[in-house]
Design a protein around this motif. Structure first.
Motif, PDB file in Angstrom:
ATOM      1  N   ASP A  19       0.982  -1.286   0.073  1.00 33.66           N
ATOM      2  CA  ASP A  19      -0.120   0.051   0.063  1.00 33.66           C
ATOM      3  C   ASP A  19       0.914   1.481   0.102  1.00 33.66           C
ATOM      4  N   VAL A  20       2.031   1.137   0.732  1.00 33.90           N
ATOM      5  CA  VAL A  20       2.790   2.252   0.640  1.00 33.90           C
ATOM      6  C   VAL A  20       3.522   2.583  -0.507  1.00 33.90           C
ATOM      7  N   VAL A  21       3.710   1.608  -1.186  1.00 32.49           N
ATOM      8  CA  VAL A  21       4.468   1.704  -2.697  1.00 32.49           C
ATOM      9  C   VAL A  21       3.473   2.417  -3.656  1.00 32.49           C
ATOM     10  N   ARG A  22       2.103   1.714  -3.451  1.00 30.17           N
ATOM     11  CA  ARG A  22       1.289   2.237  -4.395  1.00 30.17           C
ATOM     12  C   ARG A  22       1.023   3.679  -4.274  1.00 30.17           C
ATOM     13  N   TRP A  23       0.942   4.000  -3.065  1.00 32.54           N
ATOM     14  CA  TRP A  23       0.920   5.608  -2.817  1.00 32.54           C
ATOM     15  C   TRP A  23       2.022   6.331  -3.342  1.00 32.54           C
ATOM     16  N   ALA A  24       3.237   5.918  -3.118  1.00 28.42           N
ATOM     17  CA  ALA A  24       4.259   6.348  -3.786  1.00 28.42           C
ATOM     18  C   ALA A  24       4.285   6.564  -5.236  1.00 28.42           C
ATOM     19  N   VAL A  25       3.717   5.670  -5.773  1.00 31.06           N
ATOM     20  CA  VAL A  25       3.579   5.582  -7.391  1.00 31.06           C
ATOM     21  C   VAL A  25       2.806   6.635  -7.795  1.00 31.06           C
ATOM     22  N   PHE A  26       1.647   6.614  -7.151  1.00 32.14           N
ATOM     23  CA  PHE A  26       0.479   7.742  -7.151  1.00 32.14           C
ATOM     24  C   PHE A  26       1.127   9.171  -7.034  1.00 32.14           C
ATOM     25  N   GLY A  27       1.910   9.520  -6.185  1.00 34.70           N
ATOM     26  CA  GLY A  27       2.808  10.670  -5.995  1.00 34.70           C
ATOM     27  C   GLY A  27       3.801  10.812  -7.134  1.00 34.70           C
ATOM     28  N   LEU A  52      11.618  10.924  -8.408  1.00 31.96           N
ATOM     29  CA  LEU A  52      10.527  10.307  -7.509  1.00 31.96           C
ATOM     30  C   LEU A  52      10.664   9.062  -7.867  1.00 31.96           C
ATOM     31  N   ALA A  53      10.731   8.541  -8.914  1.00 31.05           N
ATOM     32  CA  ALA A  53      10.454   6.897  -9.483  1.00 31.05           C
ATOM     33  C   ALA A  53      11.756   6.195  -8.771  1.00 31.05           C
ATOM     34  N   ALA A  54      13.334   6.734  -8.957  1.00 25.71           N
ATOM     35  CA  ALA A  54      14.227   6.142  -8.350  1.00 25.71           C
ATOM     36  C   ALA A  54      13.960   6.203  -6.852  1.00 25.71           C
ATOM     37  N   ILE A  55      13.454   7.199  -6.187  1.00 20.97           N
ATOM     38  CA  ILE A  55      13.452   7.083  -4.643  1.00 20.97           C
ATOM     39  C   ILE A  55      12.481   5.876  -4.253  1.00 20.97           C
ATOM     40  N   THR A  56      11.366   5.785  -5.191  1.00 25.49           N
ATOM     41  CA  THR A  56      10.243   4.892  -4.888  1.00 25.49           C
ATOM     42  C   THR A  56      10.861   3.660  -5.114  1.00 25.49           C
ATOM     43  N   VAL A  57      11.578   3.305  -5.954  1.00 28.72           N
ATOM     44  CA  VAL A  57      12.153   1.918  -6.329  1.00 28.72           C
ATOM     45  C   VAL A  57      13.102   1.652  -5.357  1.00 28.72           C
ATOM     46  N   ALA A  58      13.849   2.365  -4.732  1.00 24.58           N
ATOM     47  CA  ALA A  58      14.985   2.218  -3.601  1.00 24.58           C
ATOM     48  C   ALA A  58      14.076   1.927  -2.286  1.00 24.58           C
TER      49      ALA A  58
END
Length: 93
Positions: A19-27, A52-58
């Motif tokens: 769920d956290v990753v989903r919200w990060a992708v939304f952001g 933002l995508a790089a931070i989300t993947v990390a």
């Protein structure tokens, strides 16, 4: 007396990492769209999206590693810093 009704929304700490990753992708999708709507250049918005995508993947990698390590039993003792079987040496002055 009626049985208590469980809450319909889980506590934030009880949400899985997905769920956290989903919200990060939304952001990652929302922030560049807002930047474009406010008049930023497409190149600037794309740079922000990539960052933002790089931070989300990390963060996703770290979350998965944390969950995996948390489910594995630890071989090290959980109490104290002294891990030797030897008795501690007393220094007298």
């Amino acid at each position: 007396m009626p049985a208590p009704v469980p809450p319909t929304h889980p506590e934030p700490a009880a949400q899985p990492a997905t769920d956290v990753v989903r919200w990060a992708v939304f952001g990652c999708l929302l922030v560049p769209a807002v930047l474009l709507a406010l008049g930023d250049s497409p190149g600037g918005a794309a740079t922000v999206a990539l960052g933002l995508a790089a931070i989300t993947v990390a963060c996703r990698v770290l979350l998965r590693r944390s969950v995996r390590e948390g489910s594995r039993p630890s071989a090290r003792p959980t109490e104290g810093a002294h891990r030797s079987d030897r008795a501690p040496r007393v220094v007298r002055r």
